[in-house]
Design a protein around this motif. Structure first.
Motif, PDB file in Angstrom:
ATOM      1  N   GLN A  87       2.589   6.145  -2.872  1.00  0.00           N
ATOM      2  CA  GLN A  87       3.670   6.972  -3.434  1.00  0.00           C
ATOM      3  C   GLN A  87       3.473   7.152  -4.930  1.00  0.00           C
ATOM      4  O   GLN A  87       3.584   8.258  -5.463  1.00  0.00           O
ATOM      5  CB  GLN A  87       5.039   6.318  -3.164  1.00  0.00           C
ATOM      6  N   GLN A  88       3.161   6.047  -5.609  1.00  0.00           N
ATOM      7  CA  GLN A  88       2.942   6.145  -7.060  1.00  0.00           C
ATOM      8  C   GLN A  88       1.761   7.062  -7.370  1.00  0.00           C
ATOM      9  O   GLN A  88       1.809   7.861  -8.310  1.00  0.00           O
ATOM     10  CB  GLN A  88       2.663   4.752  -7.634  1.00  0.00           C
ATOM     11  N   GLY A 138       0.233   7.913   3.350  1.00  0.00           N
ATOM     12  CA  GLY A 138      -0.541   8.711   2.399  1.00  0.00           C
ATOM     13  C   GLY A 138      -0.184  10.182   2.491  1.00  0.00           C
ATOM     14  O   GLY A 138      -0.023  10.865   1.475  1.00  0.00           O
ATOM     15  N   ARG A 139      -0.040  10.685   3.716  1.00  0.00           N
ATOM     16  CA  ARG A 139       0.340  12.096   3.879  1.00  0.00           C
ATOM     17  C   ARG A 139       1.744  12.347   3.355  1.00  0.00           C
ATOM     18  O   ARG A 139       2.025  13.382   2.751  1.00  0.00           O
ATOM     19  CB  ARG A 139       0.233  12.521   5.347  1.00  0.00           C
ATOM     20  N   TRP A 184       0.834  -1.221   0.000  1.00  0.00           N
ATOM     21  CA  TRP A 184       0.000   0.000   0.000  1.00  0.00           C
ATOM     22  C   TRP A 184       0.856   1.255   0.000  1.00  0.00           C
ATOM     23  O   TRP A 184       0.562   2.225  -0.703  1.00  0.00           O
ATOM     24  CB  TRP A 184      -0.963   0.014   1.197  1.00  0.00           C
ATOM     25  N   VAL A 185       1.941   1.239   0.786  1.00  0.00           N
ATOM     26  CA  VAL A 185       2.813   2.417   0.826  1.00  0.00           C
ATOM     27  C   VAL A 185       3.337   2.720  -0.579  1.00  0.00           C
ATOM     28  O   VAL A 185       3.327   3.867  -1.029  1.00  0.00           O
ATOM     29  CB  VAL A 185       3.984   2.196   1.821  1.00  0.00           C
ATOM     30  N   SER A 186       3.730   1.682  -1.291  1.00  0.00           N
ATOM     31  CA  SER A 186       4.215   1.866  -2.666  1.00  0.00           C
ATOM     32  C   SER A 186       3.115   2.423  -3.565  1.00  0.00           C
ATOM     33  O   SER A 186       3.351   3.332  -4.376  1.00  0.00           O
ATOM     34  CB  SER A 186       4.730   0.531  -3.210  1.00  0.00           C
ATOM     35  N   VAL A 187       1.912   1.900  -3.427  1.00  0.00           N
ATOM     36  CA  VAL A 187       0.777   2.376  -4.222  1.00  0.00           C
ATOM     37  C   VAL A 187       0.524   3.873  -3.961  1.00  0.00           C
ATOM     38  O   VAL A 187       0.324   4.660  -4.886  1.00  0.00           O
ATOM     39  CB  VAL A 187      -0.483   1.542  -3.889  1.00  0.00           C
ATOM     40  N   LEU A 189       1.397   1.534 -11.259  1.00  0.00           N
ATOM     41  CA  LEU A 189       0.078   2.156 -11.307  1.00  0.00           C
ATOM     42  C   LEU A 189      -0.081   3.023 -12.562  1.00  0.00           C
ATOM     43  O   LEU A 189      -1.155   3.079 -13.168  1.00  0.00           O
ATOM     44  CB  LEU A 189      -0.090   3.015 -10.051  1.00  0.00           C
ATOM     45  N   ARG A 190       1.001   3.679 -12.965  1.00  0.00           N
ATOM     46  CA  ARG A 190       0.910   4.555 -14.133  1.00  0.00           C
ATOM     47  C   ARG A 190       0.589   3.751 -15.407  1.00  0.00           C
ATOM     48  O   ARG A 190      -0.210   4.166 -16.225  1.00  0.00           O
ATOM     49  CB  ARG A 190       2.213   5.349 -14.325  1.00  0.00           C
ATOM     50  N   TRP A 191       1.213   2.581 -15.542  1.00  0.00           N
ATOM     51  CA  TRP A 191       0.912   1.747 -16.711  1.00  0.00           C
ATOM     52  C   TRP A 191      -0.555   1.318 -16.675  1.00  0.00           C
ATOM     53  O   TRP A 191      -1.245   1.358 -17.691  1.00  0.00           O
ATOM     54  CB  TRP A 191       1.822   0.506 -16.747  1.00  0.00           C
TER      55      TRP A 191
END
Lengths: 359, 93
Positions: free
Chosen positions: A46-47, A76-77, A41-44, A274-276
């Motif tokens: 950030q993306q 998230g923040r 989730w942390v990676s998501v 996520l961008r792809w």
């Protein structure tokens, strides 16, 4: 890329202590063992921040069911997102609330099922109303934005005036009155939940009067049931236009319900950037432009406003995700809506089907 | 005209904050989404620090925009502040 994602809806778990008869989760829920980890989730997040997402809605199931919620809010923040928690309140206490606010939570949306305890507990399938009242008090005592959400339907719409007065007492700055949307568990219970036309018309008058009375004190957002509309809702403001949703197992979807559409291969945030997924995945491009549209949408002036309505509803009610939303009075399949409304307006209530918590 | 009390100070309400990403847009994030701040609106909102009174904010803006008509600055700034307060974005400190 023409479209920038503005909101990420993160269904961080499908587990929930409530069993609401109109739950928006899919009938097939994701299991705890398949949930994304904290690190995923942390990676998501950030993306998402890097892609221009502004708002992060943490929801579920009940997001408080995850013990790492404070960590997720903090992440998230850190990713520059605006943090909104959508919750039943069950699982909150003073300390946890302080931790969440300390981690950067911007806004809490607390749900109530009714203003009266007995029906509230009946709709939730659990005794939670009294606890929610205490939670509301806890929130009100702190400096954080507070919205009360009340889902309305056939069985409580006649109490709308009392429900608004109740929301006023909670100390919220904003009230969201949302008519049930018929997907997931709500579709299964549709015949018991759809209001009558008379109820609906009366409710619109009640909300208008309340808005006037409460101007500057309590903002009221009112979501109408699309079954009674002449034209469909601009679902998600367009498929893949502004929002994306990630389910507990990491599937990235254009909306809450899209998993019901057959033949779509939903990409995973575990496997793809996520961008792809947003820009290039076949799923997000499937209904993004107008090339999928049949008549009457294709030549309709409203197509840039409502995008042909909801793809999931078209599949659920007309059997074809690429059909005009049957809610539209111009749709060739509109008779399915008319038939449902005829049944609802001329018939007594039925029994509920309660959702069961995933293992 | 605005119904605001000029000897009091305003601040952003809970859940309302200016975005800090430094992107091309000046956005005010609020619970139901984001408001795009046009022209000097961001400056006006930033001056609502809970300390300055509205009268002081007007004077400051007039100093900040010396080529604009002072009366017009006052009217437009107070109109914006009244709208944001009605929306629940700003509150009295």
């Amino acid at each position: 890329m023409k479209y920038t994602p503005r909101a990420l809806i993160a269904e961080i778990t499908h587990r929930c202590p409530l069993h609401c008869v109109y739950c928006s989760n899919p009938l097939k829920m994701q299991r705890r063992a398949d949930e994304l980890s904290t690190g995923d989730w942390v990676s998501v997040f950030q993306q998402a921040g890097e892609m221009g997402v502004l708002q992060l809605h943490l929801t579920g199931g009940e997001p408080l069911s995850r013990s790492d919620l404070t960590e997720l809010v903090h992440a998230g923040r850190e990713a520059q997102l605006y943090l909104n928690l959508i919750t039943s309140g069950v699982g909150l206490d003073e300390r946890r609330l302080d931790e969440l606010i300390g981690a950067g939570l911007d806004h809490i949306q607390l749900s109530f099922q009714d203003n009266e305890e007995a029906p509230a507990n009946e709709f939730a399938g659990t005794r939670s109303h009294a606890l929610k009242l205490r939670i509301a008090q806890m929130i009100r005592q702190r400096r954080i934005a507070f919205t009360v959400n009340m889902v309305v339907h056939r069985r409580n719409l006649d109490r709308l005036k009392e429900m608004i007065a109740f929301a006023e007492q909670t100390g919220a700055q904003r009230l969201e009155i949302a008519n049930v949307q018929y997907y997931g568990w709500a579709l299964r219970n549709r015949e018991s939940l759809l209001p009558t036309r008379q109820q609906l018309e009366h409710s619109i008058e009640v909300v208008e009067a309340a808005r006037e009375r409460l101007n500057g004190k309590l903002r009221i957002d009112f979501v109408l049931p699309d079954y009674y509309a002449k034209y469909p809702k601009p679902c998600m403001n367009g498929w893949g236009h502004q929002q994306m949703l990630i389910d507990p197992a990491g599937h990235v979807l254009p909306c809450h319900a899209a998993m019901v559409i057959p033949g779509l291969d939903f990409p995973s945030a575990r496997e793809r950037p996520l961008r792809w997924i947003w820009e290039d995945s076949p799923v997000f491009n499937r209904f993004r432009d107008e090339s999928w549209m049949p008549e009457p949408c294709r030549s309709c002036d409203r197509r840039t406003r409502d995008f042909g309505g909801c793809r999931c509803q078209a599949f659920l009610l007309a059997g074809d995700a690429a059909a005009t939303d049957p809610v539209c009075t111009l749709a060739p399949t509109h008779t399915v809506i008319e038939e449902a409304l005829q049944r609802v307006n001329g018939r007594a209530e039925r029994e509920w089907v309660y959702r069961i918590d995933p293992s | 005209m605005s119904g605001l009390e000029r000897n009091r100070a305003l601040r952003l309400a809970p859940g309302c904050r200016l975005n800090t990403t430094g992107g091309p847009e000046d956005l005010l994030l609020i619970p139901e989404g984001a408001l795009r701040l046009k022209g000097p609106a961001r400056t006006i909102v930033e001056l609502c620090d809970g300390e300055r009174t509205l009268a002081e904010i007007v004077v400051e803006l007039q100093r900040h925009y010396p080529s604009a008509q002072p009366a017009r600055i006052e009217t437009e700034a107070l109109a914006l502040l009244a709208r944001l307060r009605d929306r629940g974005v700003l509150e009295y400190a």
